[in-house]
Design an enzyme around this catalytic site. Structure first.
Site, PDB file in Angstrom:
ATOM      1  CB  SER A   1      42.173  10.860  48.002  1.00 25.66           C
ATOM      2  OG  SER A   1      41.694  12.166  48.221  1.00 25.66           O
TER       3      SER A   1
ATOM      4  CD  GLN B   1      50.277  11.950  45.131  1.00 23.94           C
ATOM      5  OE1 GLN B   1      50.428  12.285  43.962  1.00 23.94           O
ATOM      6  NE2 GLN B   1      49.810  12.792  46.041  1.00 23.94           N
TER       7      GLN B   1
ATOM      8  CG  HIS C   1      41.792  16.157  46.995  1.00 20.74           C
ATOM      9  ND1 HIS C   1      42.921  16.943  47.094  1.00 20.74           N
ATOM     10  CD2 HIS C   1      41.841  15.310  48.038  1.00 20.74           C
ATOM     11  CE1 HIS C   1      43.608  16.588  48.173  1.00 20.74           C
ATOM     12  NE2 HIS C   1      42.978  15.598  48.763  1.00 20.74           N
TER      13      HIS C   1
ATOM     14  CB  CYS D   1      50.652  17.213  55.514  1.00 19.78           C
ATOM     15  SG  CYS D   1      50.012  16.401  54.068  1.00 19.78           S
TER      16      CYS D   1
HETATM   17  C1  LIG Z   1      46.856  13.296  49.591  1.00 19.45           C
HETATM   18  C2  LIG Z   1      47.322  12.013  50.134  1.00 19.45           C
HETATM   19  C3  LIG Z   1      46.655  11.385  51.208  1.00 19.45           C
HETATM   20  C4  LIG Z   1      45.515  12.048  51.936  1.00 19.45           C
HETATM   21  O1  LIG Z   1      44.334  12.103  51.175  1.00 19.45           O
HETATM   22  P1  LIG Z   1      43.181  13.141  51.629  1.00 19.45           P
HETATM   23  O2  LIG Z   1      42.031  12.797  50.729  1.00 19.45           O
HETATM   24  O3  LIG Z   1      43.726  14.500  51.365  1.00 19.45           O
HETATM   25  O4  LIG Z   1      42.892  12.867  53.055  1.00 19.45           O
HETATM   26  C5  LIG Z   1      47.098  10.155  51.626  1.00 19.45           C
HETATM   27  N1  LIG Z   1      48.136   9.549  51.028  1.00 19.45           N
HETATM   28  C6  LIG Z   1      48.799  10.100  50.002  1.00 19.45           C
HETATM   29  C7  LIG Z   1      49.928   9.361  49.366  1.00 19.45           C
HETATM   30  C8  LIG Z   1      48.420  11.353  49.520  1.00 19.45           C
HETATM   31  O5  LIG Z   1      49.090  11.907  48.516  1.00 19.45           O
END
Ligand SMILES: *Cc1c(COP(=O)(O)O)cnc(C)c1O
Length: 394
Positions: free
Chosen positions: A198, A178, A200, A323
């Site tokens: 990540s 985040q 996205h 999730c």
């Molecule tokens: C979205 C998220 C993940 C997972 O990432 P993905 O790329 O969707 O597997 C892990 N940790 C946090 C804090 C997230 O917000």
């Protein structure tokens, strides 16, 4: 449509889309192939690795491409756990409100004989470096604490925790999914040994991410196969997505301060507006907070019903985390900050970015109180509270 769910995913930026389509059209060779078309793809990977490393203060050889944040978290935790176990260290310190990618991996490790200690995050939803310091023991293999919480937006004192871990000689991993692209990150200055991000979540593509591991930390591969990623992550690299991730992260870092200021102004307008709703409470740290995160519990309503009625008005938001939506259990994060089950069921997360507008915020500020009143008026439980037969919680 008003998109206010940027903590779930973000719209890809033009720079990412351009980098990706360019790759797919022109640079589609296998980066492991020795002929020119393959080496052109290998060059794209090397360039992306270098640019991503610069964005977080790492070296290119410390960047491992993964399929996203979840995989990076899994690999970081397993690697640190097994490294520790070799030296008889089987104690792991984390927090009660981590993402499931961390918590569920910790559950697995517990079944394999590791001792997991989850720190209390208190009513505000944070942990202090002192809490970490008193939890660390001689046999601690790893401290893993998220940089910022995805549901309630608290930003944790990662630099202080990093110093404590470095002083005590304990590996420190942070799930910075985040934070990356939204808050400054410098893995060297902040004494971070391992970090997950990540694409996205910062206007890059889905299904790609990074595990940063400080030089000298021997990772455990969790996917067996070819020798990609220096033998630590098998599988032909997702070259277009990786190119898109590098472009998106670079752009996010370049405009970080102005984007954060814009998002924070919208966030604060939402928080002030929604605080007017009776029997509602802001979740998460009011001061150290992600620039785009607004999280509330509204007593006497169901989060899911709120989301459906918001959707009718074209507003995309979330309740708990994406999730867990679909399951009836209240969010583990809201329970961790002490919200009673009933109040936790009435949660709403709005996550805005620099692309949102004041006009959109005002539409949300009109919609939410109307929807909350409407749902409360239909609720027998709410009537009991109004009539004094049941206590108010918030
Ligand atoms: C979205 C998220 C993940 C997972 O990432 P993905 O790329 O969707 O597997 C892990 N940790 C946090 C804090 C997230 O917000």
């Amino acid at each position: 449509m008003i998109y206010a769910d940027n903590a779930a995913t973000t719209k890809p930026c033009q720079a990412a889309i351009r980098a990706m389509t360019d790759c797919m059209e022109h640079i589609w060779g296998n980066p492991s192939s020795l002929y020119e078309a393959g080496q052109a793809a290998a060059a794209v990977l090397a360039d992306a690795r270098e640019r991503i490393a610069v964005c977080i203060g790492a070296m290119p050889e410390e960047i491992y491409f993964t399929s996203g944040g979840s995989e990076a978290d899994n690999q970081a935790l397993r690697s640190a756990a097994y490294l520790g176990a070799r030296n008889g260290k089987k104690h792991i310190v984390s927090t009660a409100f981590e993402h499931h990618a961390v918590l569920h991996t910790l559950n697995r490790l517990a079944k394999e004989g590791f001792e997991i200690e989850l720190l209390d995050v208190g009513a505000i939803g944070t942990v202090t470096a002192e809490q970490v310091e008193s939890a660390v023991r001689e046999d601690t293999a790893l401290v893993t604490v998220m940089y910022a919480n995805n549901e309630i937006g608290s930003v944790l004192p990662i630099s202080e925790i990093g110093s404590v871990c470095r002083e005590r000689g304990v590996l420190f991993h942070t799930d910075a999914v985040q934070a990356a692209g939204h808050l400054p990150i410098d893995v060297k200055e902040q004494n971070i040994d391992m970090l997950s991000l990540s694409a996205h979540k910062f206007h890059g593509p889905k299904g790609t991410g990074v595990l940063y591991a400080r030089k000298g930390i021997a990772l455990t591969g969790i996917i067996e196969g070819g020798a990609q990623e220096r033998g630590k992550r098998a599988g032909t690299e997702n070259v277009p997505a990786i190119a898109g991730m590098a472009a998106a992260l670079e752009e996010a870092c370049l405009h970080m301060a102005e984007n954060a200021a814009k998002a924070a102004a919208l966030r604060d307008r939402l928080i002030i507006g929604l605080s007017q709703v009776p029997h509602a409470a802001l979740n998460g740290d009011p001061l150290n907070r992600l620039p785009g995160n607004v999280s509330f519990c509204f007593e006497g309503v169901e989060g899911e019903s709120m989301l459906l009625l918001l959707d009718d008005r074209g507003i995309c938001a979330s309740s708990g985390s994406a999730c867990t939506s679909g399951s009836l259990d209240p969010s583990h994060v809201l329970l961790a900050i002490g919200r009673p089950h009933e109040a936790a069921h009435g949660s709403l997360r709005l996550s805005v970015c620099e692309k949102n507008t004041e006009k959109e915020v005002d539409e949300i500020l009109k919609a939410v109180p109307e929807i909350v009143s409407c749902l409360r008026n239909m609720s027998p439980l709410w009537r009991d509270k109004i009539n004094g037969k049941k206590e108010f919680l918030l």
